[in-house]
Design a protein around this motif. Structure first.
Motif, mmCIF file in Angstrom:
data_model
loop_
_atom_site.group_PDB
_atom_site.id
_atom_site.type_symbol
_atom_site.label_atom_id
_atom_site.label_comp_id
_atom_site.label_asym_id
_atom_site.label_seq_id
_atom_site.Cartn_x
_atom_site.Cartn_y
_atom_site.Cartn_z
ATOM 1 N N VAL A 176 0.851 -1.198 0.000
ATOM 2 C CA VAL A 176 0.000 0.000 0.000
ATOM 3 C C VAL A 176 0.889 1.251 0.000
ATOM 4 O O VAL A 176 0.775 2.098 0.888
ATOM 5 N N PRO A 177 1.757 1.407 -0.974
ATOM 6 C CA PRO A 177 2.657 2.563 -0.956
ATOM 7 C C PRO A 177 1.930 3.885 -1.119
ATOM 8 O O PRO A 177 2.368 4.912 -0.594
ATOM 9 N N LYS A 178 0.808 3.875 -1.836
ATOM 10 C CA LYS A 178 0.060 5.134 -2.009
ATOM 11 C C LYS A 178 -0.531 5.604 -0.686
ATOM 12 O O LYS A 178 -0.655 6.817 -0.460
ATOM 13 N N SER A 179 -0.880 4.677 0.189
ATOM 14 C CA SER A 179 -1.370 5.061 1.507
ATOM 15 C C SER A 179 -0.263 5.713 2.325
ATOM 16 O O SER A 179 -0.487 6.737 2.989
ATOM 17 N N ILE A 180 0.929 5.148 2.271
ATOM 18 C CA ILE A 180 2.067 5.728 2.970
ATOM 19 C C ILE A 180 2.390 7.106 2.405
ATOM 20 O O ILE A 180 2.684 8.047 3.147
ATOM 21 N N PHE A 181 2.310 7.241 1.079
ATOM 22 C CA PHE A 181 2.612 8.521 0.435
ATOM 23 C C PHE A 181 1.629 9.604 0.884
ATOM 24 O O PHE A 181 2.032 10.726 1.226
ATOM 25 N N VAL A 182 0.347 9.281 0.854
ATOM 26 C CA VAL A 182 -0.671 10.260 1.273
ATOM 27 C C VAL A 182 -0.464 10.653 2.727
ATOM 28 O O VAL A 182 -0.542 11.833 3.085
ATOM 29 N N ASP A 183 -0.184 9.669 3.569
ATOM 30 C CA ASP A 183 -0.007 9.941 4.995
ATOM 31 C C ASP A 183 1.220 10.811 5.248
ATOM 32 O O ASP A 183 1.196 11.713 6.090
ATOM 33 N N ARG A 184 2.288 10.570 4.502
ATOM 34 C CA ARG A 184 3.529 11.286 4.757
ATOM 35 C C ARG A 184 3.516 12.708 4.215
ATOM 36 O O ARG A 184 4.076 13.616 4.847
ATOM 37 N N TYR A 185 2.879 12.935 3.076
ATOM 38 C CA TYR A 185 3.049 14.216 2.395
ATOM 39 C C TYR A 185 1.800 15.093 2.418
ATOM 40 O O TYR A 185 1.864 16.254 2.010
ATOM 41 N N THR A 186 0.680 14.564 2.887
ATOM 42 C CA THR A 186 -0.515 15.401 3.045
ATOM 43 C C THR A 186 -0.535 16.074 4.406
ATOM 44 O O THR A 186 -0.879 17.263 4.515
ATOM 45 N N ARG B 162 -0.798 -10.602 -3.303
ATOM 46 C CA ARG B 162 -1.353 -9.683 -4.302
ATOM 47 C C ARG B 162 -2.620 -10.243 -4.941
ATOM 48 O O ARG B 162 -3.455 -9.468 -5.427
ATOM 49 N N SER B 163 -2.768 -11.532 -4.938
ATOM 50 C CA SER B 163 -3.972 -12.139 -5.519
ATOM 51 C C SER B 163 -4.968 -12.607 -4.468
ATOM 52 O O SER B 163 -6.086 -13.002 -4.809
ATOM 53 N N ASN B 164 -4.578 -12.561 -3.211
ATOM 54 C CA ASN B 164 -5.455 -13.033 -2.141
ATOM 55 C C ASN B 164 -6.566 -12.014 -1.889
ATOM 56 O O ASN B 164 -6.300 -10.835 -1.626
ATOM 57 N N PRO B 165 -7.840 -12.399 -1.975
ATOM 58 C CA PRO B 165 -8.950 -11.445 -1.811
ATOM 59 C C PRO B 165 -9.021 -10.838 -0.413
ATOM 60 O O PRO B 165 -9.450 -9.678 -0.254
ATOM 61 N N VAL B 166 -8.620 -11.597 0.600
ATOM 62 C CA VAL B 166 -8.663 -11.060 1.968
ATOM 63 C C VAL B 166 -7.667 -9.919 2.121
ATOM 64 O O VAL B 166 -8.001 -8.844 2.650
ATOM 65 N N TRP B 167 -6.439 -10.143 1.643
ATOM 66 C CA TRP B 167 -5.442 -9.084 1.727
ATOM 67 C C TRP B 167 -5.831 -7.888 0.856
ATOM 68 O O TRP B 167 -5.622 -6.733 1.250
ATOM 69 N N GLN B 168 -6.377 -8.140 -0.308
ATOM 70 C CA GLN B 168 -6.741 -7.033 -1.192
ATOM 71 C C GLN B 168 -7.849 -6.168 -0.590
ATOM 72 O O GLN B 168 -7.824 -4.933 -0.709
ATOM 73 N N ARG B 169 -8.799 -6.773 0.081
ATOM 74 C CA ARG B 169 -9.849 -5.999 0.761
ATOM 75 C C ARG B 169 -9.242 -5.188 1.897
ATOM 76 O O ARG B 169 -9.621 -4.041 2.143
ATOM 77 N N TYR B 170 -8.288 -5.787 2.588
ATOM 78 C CA TYR B 170 -7.642 -5.077 3.692
ATOM 79 C C TYR B 170 -6.831 -3.893 3.170
ATOM 80 O O TYR B 170 -6.880 -2.795 3.740
ATOM 81 N N PHE B 171 -6.091 -4.086 2.088
ATOM 82 C CA PHE B 171 -5.287 -3.004 1.528
ATOM 83 C C PHE B 171 -6.176 -1.852 1.040
ATOM 84 O O PHE B 171 -5.855 -0.679 1.216
ATOM 85 N N SER B 172 -7.302 -2.182 0.427
ATOM 86 C CA SER B 172 -8.243 -1.143 -0.020
ATOM 87 C C SER B 172 -8.806 -0.378 1.166
ATOM 88 O O SER B 172 -8.968 0.853 1.113
ATOM 89 N N TYR B 173 -9.098 -1.107 2.224
ATOM 90 C CA TYR B 173 -9.611 -0.464 3.432
ATOM 91 C C TYR B 173 -8.563 0.477 4.043
ATOM 92 O O TYR B 173 -8.890 1.596 4.460
ATOM 93 N N VAL B 174 -7.309 0.051 4.091
ATOM 94 C CA VAL B 174 -6.248 0.886 4.655
ATOM 95 C C VAL B 174 -6.114 2.188 3.869
ATOM 96 O O VAL B 174 -5.996 3.282 4.452
ATOM 97 N N PHE B 175 -6.152 2.112 2.558
ATOM 98 C CA PHE B 175 -6.028 3.310 1.736
ATOM 99 C C PHE B 175 -7.217 4.250 1.942
ATOM 100 O O PHE B 175 -7.045 5.471 2.091
ATOM 101 N N ALA B 176 -8.433 3.688 1.946
ATOM 102 C CA ALA B 176 -9.622 4.520 2.163
ATOM 103 C C ALA B 176 -9.591 5.164 3.546
ATOM 104 O O ALA B 176 -9.935 6.347 3.707
ATOM 105 N N LYS B 177 -9.159 4.395 4.537
ATOM 106 C CA LYS B 177 -9.097 4.930 5.899
ATOM 107 C C LYS B 177 -8.068 6.056 6.006
ATOM 108 O O LYS B 177 -8.269 7.025 6.739
#
Length: 410
Positions: free
Chosen positions: A39-49, A294-309
């Motif tokens: 989730v690098p985009k989540s880290i980027f938003v958190d660090r630079y926003t 990267r293909s696991n649906p559980v992890w992908q839902r979690y990563f999407s949630y982290v970014f939205a949060k």
């Protein structure tokens, strides 16, 4: 916001407990690596926003506090708004430490005493603004909907008492965090005590308090705001002609306070709802390979949630940043005071002798009094005659003329 922080810590703790291969000391490092990789985009938003919010928030809160403590702005609502500005200022200062610890992974809290004390101060500064908004919302409700009780309840003395009580309440709700957290000498990290992880007390306490502050309080603020709006509309229709002047003044103040209240609701409730859903997006199996994650649906839902949060949490932080700009847009008197403050600073830069309301008014009055007292002194080579002495001289002159006239007539 700290409710997001606590949920993050809860989920990280769950990761440590659910992962058979991750030790207690390695769980945080493992989570950092997963987030940075997937989730690098989540880290980027958190660090630079967040730094942008600091640049906007610090000057705004400082100016807000300075303006609201001016004598003409020290009405009861002004005390609440000054307290909010000061609390937001302290929160942003503490937020920098949290940001460096959690977004940049710089260990600033992994020390004894600081580990236990920081959550108490951080939570106190976060719980306080919603409570203060609720305080002046209730006061505005009394002022508008029950005007005959205004002189009793809407006073500066009562505002000071309520503010002090809310500060004590916020600190009391946060004080237990000093016991929940401890410095782990083995891992050299700041983490929850093991018994808090193994028992539901910490989770229950956290959710009860944060739902109280970030859900119940905003809902109550919304209810009181609706009642105020309905009453203002009613007064506008019934007493439009008789109370036109007073109505305009009350409405202007009410609009500003309603704007602050609604912005609190707009920023806090989405964060609360998002955090409450974190159990619906569990983390996946940490033993999976990178390709499987990267293909696991559980992890992908979690990563999407982290970014939205992360996005919603950044929006939630604006509640501690944007009040100054709400005052600037909706508060006419606030704009006037800001203009006077800016002009006083500019005038002090241009001329040290130019009177300024905020900086040299007292000096100007003192100099005027000194000039009146030191009558008779020489100014630019000319003697200044005191007013009372001039009047006495004129009276004596008139007496002499009258006496002279009498002698002539005789």
């Amino acid at each position: 916001m700290m409710n997001t922080t606590l949920s993050d810590l809860l989920t990280e703790t769950n990761l440590a407990n659910s992962s058979g291969n991750a030790t207690d000391c390695a769980s945080d490092v493992l989570m950092q690596q997963i987030l940075e990789k997937f989730v690098p985009k989540s880290i980027f938003v958190d660090r630079y926003t967040t730094p942008i919010l600091y640049v906007i928030g610090f000057p705004g809160n400082i100016l807000s506090f300075i303006i609201w403590i001016q004598r003409r702005m020290r009405h009861s609502s002004g005390y609440y708004l000054a307290a909010i500005a000061l609390s937001d200022l302290f929160f942003l200062a503490l937020q920098i430490v949290y940001e460096l610890q959690n977004a940049w992974f710089i260990s600033l809290l992994d020390f004894p005493v600081l580990c236990e004390g920081y959550p108490v101060l951080f939570l106190t500064c976060q719980y306080l603004p919603p409570l203060l908004v609720f305080g002046f919302t209730v006061e505005r409700y009394i002022s508008v909907c029950h005007p005959f009780h205004r002189e009793r309840y809407c006073t500066t003395r009562r505002a000071k008492i309520v503010i002090t009580s809310l500060v004590v309440l916020s600190f009391s709700l946060s004080a237990i965090q000093a016991y929940f957290w401890t410095y782990d000498t083995k891992c050299k990290t700041c983490s929850p005590r093991r018994w808090t992880i193994e028992t539901p007390f910490w989770t229950a306490w956290t959710w009860i308090v944060e739902l109280l502050i970030f859900l119940l309080v905003p809902v109550l603020v919304l209810i009181f705001n609706i009642l105020v709006i309905l009453e203002v509309n009613h007064l506008s229709k019934v007493e439009k002609t008789q109370l036109h002047g007073n109505e305009h003044r009350t409405s202007a103040t009410t609009i500003m306070l309603l704007s602050v209240s609604f912005y609190l609701i707009f920023t806090v409730l989405p964060v609360t709802v998002t955090v409450s859903l974190f159990t619906k997006f569990p983390q996946g199996d940490t033993t999976l390979s990178e390709a499987e994650m990267r293909s696991n649906p559980v992890w992908q839902r979690y990563f999407s949630y982290v970014f939205a949060k992360t996005i919603i949490s950044e929006i939630g932080l604006t509640h501690f940043v944007c009040n100054f700009y709400i005052y600037l847009i909706t508060g006419k008197q606030f704009r006037k005071e800001l203009e006077k403050l800016v002009m006083s600073v500019l005038c002090s830069k241009l001329s040290a002798h130019r009177p300024s309301e905020y900086t040299t008014l007292f000096t100007s009055m003192r100099d005027s009094s000194a000039k009146a007292a030191n009558a008779g002194n020489s100014v630019n080579g000319h003697t200044v005659i005191p007013v009372n002495k001039a009047n006495n001289a004129r009276n004596e002159s008139e007496t002499v003329v009258e006496n002279t006239a009498g002698v002539t007539l005789l």
